[in-house]
Design a protein around this motif. Structure first.
Motif, PDB file in Angstrom:
ATOM      1  N   UNK A 615     -33.478   4.412  -1.001  1.00  0.00           N
ATOM      2  CA  UNK A 615     -33.784   2.999  -0.941  1.00  0.00           C
ATOM      3  C   UNK A 615     -32.477   2.241  -0.776  1.00  0.00           C
ATOM      4  N   UNK A 616     -32.491   1.213   0.036  1.00  0.00           N
ATOM      5  CA  UNK A 616     -31.268   0.463   0.331  1.00  0.00           C
ATOM      6  C   UNK A 616     -31.618  -1.023   0.337  1.00  0.00           C
ATOM      7  N   UNK A 648     -22.758  -7.115  -1.810  1.00  0.00           N
ATOM      8  CA  UNK A 648     -21.948  -5.898  -1.811  1.00  0.00           C
ATOM      9  C   UNK A 648     -20.754  -5.994  -2.753  1.00  0.00           C
ATOM     10  N   UNK A 649     -20.390  -7.220  -3.139  1.00  0.00           N
ATOM     11  CA  UNK A 649     -19.228  -7.409  -3.991  1.00  0.00           C
ATOM     12  C   UNK A 649     -19.665  -7.810  -5.400  1.00  0.00           C
ATOM     13  N   UNK A 697     -18.187  -1.618   3.484  1.00  0.00           N
ATOM     14  CA  UNK A 697     -18.541  -1.643   2.062  1.00  0.00           C
ATOM     15  C   UNK A 697     -20.013  -1.276   1.898  1.00  0.00           C
ATOM     16  N   UNK A 698     -20.281  -0.352   0.995  1.00  0.00           N
ATOM     17  CA  UNK A 698     -21.657   0.037   0.688  1.00  0.00           C
ATOM     18  C   UNK A 698     -22.321  -1.034  -0.166  1.00  0.00           C
ATOM     19  N   UNK A 774     -10.380  -2.432   4.170  1.00  0.00           N
ATOM     20  CA  UNK A 774     -11.282  -1.730   3.252  1.00  0.00           C
ATOM     21  C   UNK A 774     -11.618  -0.343   3.768  1.00  0.00           C
ATOM     22  N   UNK A 775     -11.639   0.634   2.859  1.00  0.00           N
ATOM     23  CA  UNK A 775     -12.092   1.981   3.192  1.00  0.00           C
ATOM     24  C   UNK A 775     -12.501   2.678   1.897  1.00  0.00           C
ATOM     25  N   UNK A 776     -13.330   3.694   2.044  1.00  0.00           N
ATOM     26  CA  UNK A 776     -13.825   4.428   0.870  1.00  0.00           C
ATOM     27  C   UNK A 776     -12.819   5.484   0.458  1.00  0.00           C
TER      28      UNK A 776
END
Length: 783
Positions: A615-616, A648-649, A697-698, A774-776
Motif C-alpha cells: 500500500x502506498x 514525504x517530509x 524521497x519515499x 537527496x539520495x537513499x
C-alpha cells in the motif's frame, strides 16, 4: 412560310451580332456596356437577362466591420478575378452558377465560399494569428507567445504527423530544443524524457500535464492533440513547484467548436524494418570453426571438420555425420520438463544461423481515429474513438490500445462556464526483457552460429542439443512462449470537471477536480526451457499481480487581468491539493501439472508458494501566486511564489517556499531598431528561481518501518523445534529531518523573428545547480 423563316433567321443573326460585340469589348477593351445597351432583342430569352443572372456582387469587411479595399476575389480554378473598391465592394461575372470564390488579403485568413445560387455574397475576413500572437498555455493560465518572459518551447503539432512514430513522446524528439528522448524500442513503453539533461540521482522525468491532469502522455494519440508547450526554466516551471523540478510538458487536447456537427476520420498504416545485413558482426559457421580450432586445437567437436548433426541424451552429448546411429531419428525423445530421458538431435547450421533476423522481423503499425464535434456559442462538445495496434520489430511484441475521449463545455449566462474532460483507455501490451545480461536481445549474441532455431522434430533448438554450446537461451522460443502465456492488461480513467466564472471587472475564478485512476492485471507463466542446457529441468512458474492507483487533483485559482493605458497587469493566486493512493497484490507458485492456459491459476501449482501485497500513499498541498506585468508590450516583469507542503517530509521540514522572477525587453520596438526591415521581433529575456524537489524521497521516509517474513523473522522461541513464532525486523530508519532538494536555475536568452515572420530563432544560456541533493543511504549492518 418564307416570312416566318426570315424572322427566325433575323433573330438568330441579331443574337450572333450581340455576342460578337461583347467578345470584341472583352478582347479589345473598347467601348462600354453603354455602347451596346441600345441593341434590343424582343425575345423571351433576351441576352441582357442572361448576363444579369450570371453576376455576383458583395462587400468584404474585417472583424471590426470596416470595409476592406484591395481584397482579391478570384474564381477557384481560373484566372478570373477582381479587387474590392475603396468601400470594400466587388462585382464579378460568373461563367457558370456553381463556382467557388476565394477571398484573400495579406495578413488575413483566406476564405473559400461557394457562390452557387447566390447573386449577393458578403464576406468577413479575420486577421491571421502569427506565431507571436499565438496564445499558449503556460501553467494555470494562457499567454500570448510574444509576452512570455520565461523559457518556453512551443511544439508545432502539425509536424508530429510527419513523424513515423505513433508515440507522441517519441515524436517529440527534435521538436523542442533542450528536450532529449531515449527510446527503449518496446511498443507501448514510455521513453525517457530529459529536459536539459540529468541533474539528479533519482527520478528525472518531467511533469506531464494533459488538460490540467497529470498523466502518461503515451496514452494520448497525436491526432487528439491541439498544442504542446515545454516549460524549461524556473521562470516558467516554478508555478508547478516541486513537481516542476525536472521541467514541465503541457498538453492541450482538441475541443469542440461552435458550428455544424463535423465528423472526421483519420487512419494510418506504417511499417518498421529491422537493420539489414549482420548488425552484430557475428562470425558465420566456417569462420567460427576456424577460430574455435585455433583456440582449442584437437577438440572433438570439429576434429573431422564441420559435423552434420549434434545430439544430447541420458548418456551424454556429441556430434555425428549423416548416417551415424547416434542421430537416428528413432532415438529422439522429448518431454517437458526433462526428467532425464530426453534425447535431442539437431542439425548443424553450416552457413551460420542468423539469430538477429530470427528475433527481429518487419513490423506493421495501424491506427484509426474517428471524431465528432460541434456546438453553439452556449455549448460545445467533442467525442472521439481511437484504436492503435503497434507491432514491434522484435517478434511477438505489440501494443493494442483502445481509447474513448469526450469533452463538453457549457456557458451559463454571459459569465459562467462549466465543462469536463474524460478519457478512457484500455491497453494490452506484450513487451520483452531489456537492460539485462540474461534473456532478451543479448541472447542473439550468445548463441553459437551452428545452433539451429528448431531441432529435427520441429521443437525449439538450443544449447541442450549438443556439446559445449554454452548456456544461452533461445530468444525466439522465450518470446513466443511469453506472448502465448502472458496477460498484460491496463485500464485508465482520466478526467476532470471544472467551473469558472467572471466577476467584477477583470476577475475570473476557476475550480477543477480531476482524477487519474488506473487498474492493472498481469499474469506471467514461464514454461520449462527444455532446449536450454541449464534450465531444462527447472519447474514452470506462474506469477500473478494486480494493482490499483488513484491520483486526485483539486485546483482553485482566481485570476485578475486588466490594462491601464500602456500598463498591462495579470495576477493569479491559487491552491492545489494532490493525493495519490495505490495498492497491489502479488503471488507466485511453481510446478504446474498442465501448461494449458485454462488451468493456469495459482491453486494449480504444487510448490514454492510466495505472496505479497503493498500500500502506498502520499499527498501534497500548495499555495501559489503569480504576477505578470508589461509596459507597452515592451518591458516585462514576472514573479512567482509557491509554498509546497509534502507528506514525504517530517513536521520540522514539511513546507518549502520557492520563488522565481523573470525579465524581458522587446528591443525591436525601440526607436533605434525601427529601420531594420528584416527584423520582425527581437526580445531579450532572463530568469532566476528556486525549484524544490522530492523525487528521490519515499513516502515513508519520515517513519521507522518494520517487516516480517518466514525466513527472516520467524523464530522457534520455545525451543521445541515444532513451532515458530512470528517476529519483526527493522526495514527502514526514519529521518524526519530530511529537507527539500533545491534546484537553483538561472536562464538568459533571446527570441527573434526575421524575414517577414518566416524564421524563428531562439538562444539559451542556463545554469542549474543542486543544493541539498537527496539520495537513499543503505541501512547499517548493525544498529
Amino acid at each position: 412560310m418564307l416570312k416566318k423563316c426570315s424572322a427566325k433567321i433575323f433573330i438568330k443573326l441579331k443574337i450572333i451580332l450581340v455576342l460578337l460585340s461583347v467578345t470584341a469589348f472583352n478582347v479589345f477593351g473598347e467601348g462600354s456596356p453603354g455602347d451596346i445597351s441600345n441593341l434590343r432583342i424582343n425575345h423571351k430569352n433576351n441576352l441582357a437577362g442572361l448576363i444579369q443572372q450570371a453576376k455576383v456582387t458583395g462587400k468584404v469587411i474585417d472583424e471590426n466591420g470596416n470595409p476592406m479595399p484591395g481584397v482579391n476575389v478570384q474564381i477557384e480554378g481560373t484566372t478570373v478575378g477582381t479587387l474590392t473598391d475603396a468601400n470594400g465592394n466587388y462585382s464579378l461575372d460568373k461563367p457558370r452558377d456553381n463556382v467557388v470564390l476565394i477571398f484573400s488579403f495579406i495578413g488575413y485568413t483566406s476564405q473559400r465560399v461557394s457562390a452557387a445560387g447566390r447573386t449577393v455574397l458578403d464576406v468577413n475576413l479575420a486577421s491571421e494569428v502569427t506565431a507571436l500572437e499565438e496564445v499558449v498555455v503556460t501553467g494555470y493560465s494562457v499567454q500570448r507567445r510574444k509576452d512570455i518572459a520565461g523559457s518556453v518551447a512551443v511544439v508545432q503539432v502539425d509536424n508530429l504527423k510527419t513523424v513515423a512514430s505513433r508515440s507522441v513522446q517519441q515524436a517529440l524528439q527534435g521538436m523542442a530544443s533542450g528536450v532529449d528522448i531515449t527510446q527503449s524500442g518496446i511498443p507501448g513503453a514510455a521513453p525517457k524524457i530529459y529536459i536539459r539533461g540529468v541533474t539528479s540521482f533519482g527520478n528525472t522525468d518531467p511533469l506531464i500535464i494533459v488538460d490540467g491532469i497529470e498523466q502518461n502522455l503515451n496514452n494520448i494519440s497525436s491526432v487528439d492533440i491541439e498544442s504542446i508547450q515545454v516549460l524549461k526554466d524556473a521562470g516558467a516551471a516554478s508555478i508547478y513547484g516541486v513537481r516542476g523540478a525536472n521541467g514541465v510538458i503541457l498538453v492541450t487536447t482538441k475541443k469542440g467548436k461552435a458550428g455544424a456537427p463535423v465528423i472526421s476520420y483519420e487512419g494510418s498504416y506504417g511499417l518498421q524494418f529491422p537493420l539489414p545485413g549482420n548488425p552484430w558482426n557475428i562470425l558465420n559457421t566456417k569462420d567460427y570453426v576456424k577460430v574455435y580450432q585455433t583456440a582449442f586445437p584437437g577438440n572433438p567437436r570439429f576434429l573431422n571438420g564441420i559435423p552434420d548433426y549434434m545430439y544430447r541424451g541420458p548418456q551424454g552429448a556429441g556430434v555425428a555425420m549423416e548416417g551415424d546411429p547416434a542421430v537416428d531419428p528413432s532415438k529422439y525423445f522429448y518431454e517437458s520438463p526433462n526428467q532425464g530421458k530426453n534425447y535431442i538431435i539437431q542439425k548443424v547450421d553450416k552457413e551460420g544461423y542468423d539469430w538477429f533476423h530470427a528475433l527481429f522481423k518487419r513490423a506493421p503499425t495501424t491506427e484509426h481515429n474517428i471524431t465528432a464535434s460541434g456546438g453553439t456559442n452556449k455549448s460545445k462538445y467533442l467525442f472521439s474513438l481511437g484504436y492503435l495496434r503497434q507491432q514491434g520489430t522484435l517478434v511477438e511484441t505489440n501494443l493494442q490500445r483502445y481509447s474513448a475521449r469526450v469533452n463538453t463545455e457549457y456557458t451559463i449566462g454571459n459569465n459562467i462556464r462549466i465543462g469536463e474532460n474524460a478519457n478512457i483507455i484500455h491497453r494490452n501490451n506484450v513487451g520483452f526483457s531489456e537492460n539485462s545480461q540474461f534473456g532478451g536481445i543479448v541472447e542473439t549474441l550468445k548463441q553459437q552460429p551452428i545452433v539451429p532455431l528448431y531441432d529435427i522434430m520441429g521443437n525449439w533448438g538450443g544449447t541442450f542439443g549438443g556439446p559445449e554450446l554454452g548456456d544461452g537461451q533461445n530468444p525466439v522460443a522465450v518470446q513466443v512462449r511469453n506472448s502465448q502465456n502472458d496477460i498484460p492488461l491496463d485500464w485508465y480513467i482520466v478526467g476532470n470537471a471544472y467551473a469558472e466564472a467572471d466577476f467584477l471587472k477583470g476577475f475570473t475564478a476557476r475550480s477543477s477536480l480531476g482524477y487519474n485512476i488506473n487498474n492493472s492485471f498481469s499474469s506471467n507463466f514461464n514454461t520449462t526451457q527444455v532446449e536450454n542446457v541449464q534450465a531444462n529441468t527447472s519447474p514452470n512458474t506462474l506469477s500473478v499481480s494486480s494493482g490499483y492507483g488513484s491520483r486526485m487533483t483539486f485546483t482553485n485559482t482566481v485570476r485578475y487581468k486588466n490594462s491601464f493605458g500602456k500598463h498591462n497587469l495579470e495576477a493569479m493566486v491559487g491552491s492545489e491539493a494532490i493525493k495519490y493512493v495505490s495498492r497491489s497484490v502479488n503471488g507466485s507458485r511453481e510446478t504446474f501439472f498442465s501448461e494449458d492456459p485454462n488451468y493456469l491459476v495459482l491453486g494449480g501449482g504444487t510448490a514454492a508458494t510466495n505472496n505479497s501485497s503493498s500500500i502506498y500513499m502520499e499527498s501534497l498541498f500548495s499555495i501559489f501566486s503569480r504576477v505578470d506585468y508589461n509596459f507597452g508590450n515592451k518591458y516585462y516583469f514576472g514573479g512567482t511564489l509557491r509554498r509546497d507542503g509534502s507528506s514525504k517530509f517530517g513536521p520540522e521540514s514539511r513546507y518549502g517556499i520557492f520563488p522565481s522572477f523573470s525579465l524581458a525587453w522587446r528591443i525591436s520596438d525601440e526607436i533605434f531598431m525601427q529601420n531594420i526591415s528584416w527584423l520582425n521581433d527581437f526580445k531579450l529575456r532572463g530568469s532566476h528561481g528556486v525549484l524544490g524537489s522530492q523525487n528521490n524521497v519515499s513516502s515513508t521516509n519520515a517513519f521507522n518501518l518494520y517487516g516480517a517474513s518466514v525466513t527472516g523473522s520467524y523464530y522457534d522461541i520455545t525451543g521445541t523445534g515444532t513451532g515458530e513464532v512470528q517476529g519483526f525486523y527493522a526495514s527502514r530508519i526514519g529521518n524526519p529531518r530530511t529537507s527539500w532538494e533545491e534546484n537553483i536555475v538561472t536562464n538568459i536568452g533571446f527570441d527573434a523573428t526575421i524575414l517577414n515572420n518566416s524564421l524563428d530563432i531562439s538562444f539559451e544560456w542556463y545554469k542549474k545547480s543542486i543544493r541539498g541533493l537527496l539520495f537513499s543511504e543503505p541501512l547499517p549492518a548493525a544498529i
